[in-house]
Design a protein around this motif. Structure first.
Motif, short mmCIF file in Angstrom:
data_model
loop_
_atom_site.label_atom_id
_atom_site.label_comp_id
_atom_site.label_asym_id
_atom_site.label_seq_id
_atom_site.Cartn_x
_atom_site.Cartn_y
_atom_site.Cartn_z
N THR A 86 2.39 14.51 -8.73
CA THR A 86 3.24 15.66 -8.46
C THR A 86 4.46 15.73 -9.35
OG1 THR A 86 4.54 14.49 -6.78
CG2 THR A 86 2.56 15.66 -6.03
N GLY A 87 4.79 14.62 -9.97
CA GLY A 87 6.00 14.57 -10.78
C GLY A 87 7.26 14.48 -9.94
N GLN A 88 7.10 14.27 -8.64
CA GLN A 88 8.25 14.14 -7.73
C GLN A 88 8.31 12.71 -7.21
OE1 GLN A 88 7.75 16.98 -4.62
NE2 GLN A 88 7.94 18.74 -5.96
N LEU A 89 9.53 12.23 -7.08
CA LEU A 89 9.71 10.90 -6.52
C LEU A 89 9.56 10.96 -5.02
CD1 LEU A 89 12.76 9.58 -8.58
CD2 LEU A 89 10.36 8.95 -8.82
N GLY A 90 8.77 10.07 -4.48
CA GLY A 90 8.63 9.96 -3.03
C GLY A 90 9.54 8.87 -2.55
N ASN A 91 10.48 9.21 -1.70
CA ASN A 91 11.42 8.22 -1.17
C ASN A 91 10.93 7.76 0.21
OD1 ASN A 91 13.20 8.44 -3.35
ND2 ASN A 91 14.12 10.27 -2.45
N PRO A 92 10.71 6.46 0.36
CA PRO A 92 10.31 5.95 1.69
C PRO A 92 11.48 6.10 2.65
CG PRO A 92 10.72 4.13 0.19
CD PRO A 92 10.85 5.38 -0.62
N VAL A 149 0.84 -1.20 0.00
CA VAL A 149 0.00 0.00 0.00
C VAL A 149 0.87 1.25 0.00
CG1 VAL A 149 -1.61 1.36 1.39
CG2 VAL A 149 -2.03 -1.07 1.02
N ASP A 150 1.92 1.25 0.81
CA ASP A 150 2.81 2.40 0.88
C ASP A 150 3.46 2.67 -0.49
OD1 ASP A 150 4.07 4.47 2.49
OD2 ASP A 150 5.92 3.34 2.19
N MET A 151 3.88 1.61 -1.15
CA MET A 151 4.50 1.76 -2.46
C MET A 151 3.48 2.28 -3.48
SD MET A 151 7.66 0.95 -2.11
CE MET A 151 8.33 0.51 -3.68
N ALA A 152 2.26 1.76 -3.44
CA ALA A 152 1.23 2.20 -4.38
C ALA A 152 0.87 3.68 -4.16
CB ALA A 152 -0.02 1.33 -4.24
#
Length: 123
Positions: free
Chosen positions: A113-119, A101-104
């Motif tokens: 947003t066009g931004q990468l979200g880094n966990p 779910v977090d990855m999705a």
């Protein structure tokens, strides 16, 4: 109380789930062995408790022909051991589901947003 946030370190949680499963398997093996030993003693009937009146009464009331507290307790021990062995895999599935779910969500936010979200790092 928590602030409503959830934080999970997947690798640490997975290791804990494996340890939990191992402990549960060990507990189940010990409970199963104890139940088998007690049932073997019960199978001997009055031989263990004596053939006199107190021994006979004890056996009669001890398990009431299989419907007494002795059988109920042994059955419960077996059921609880089975439940304990299910917990580790359930926790593992919960961890996997949380990560999925977090990855999705991260991917969806990235697309919007066009931004990468880094966990956060798993340390």
């Amino acid at each position: 109380m928590t602030d409503g946030s959830t934080f999970l370190r997947p690798k640490q949680a997975a290791r804990a789930a494996i340890q939990l499963a191992s402990i549960a398997d060990d507990l189940k093996a010990k409970l199963d062995a104890s139940v088998a030993r007690i049932k073997a003693i019960q199978a001997k009937g009055t031989q263990v408790w004596g053939d006199d009146e107190p021994g006979t009464q004890f056996v009669k009331n001890y398990n009431k022909g299989g419907d007494g507290a002795a059988s109920a307790t042994l059955d419960a021990a077996t059921r609880y051991a089975d439940v304990f062995t299910d917990v580790g895999p359930i926790v593992t599935r919960a961890i996997d589901g949380t990560v999925d779910v977090d990855m999705a969500v991260g991917e969806a936010i990235s697309k919007l947003t066009g931004q990468l979200g880094n966990p956060p790092s798993d340390t």
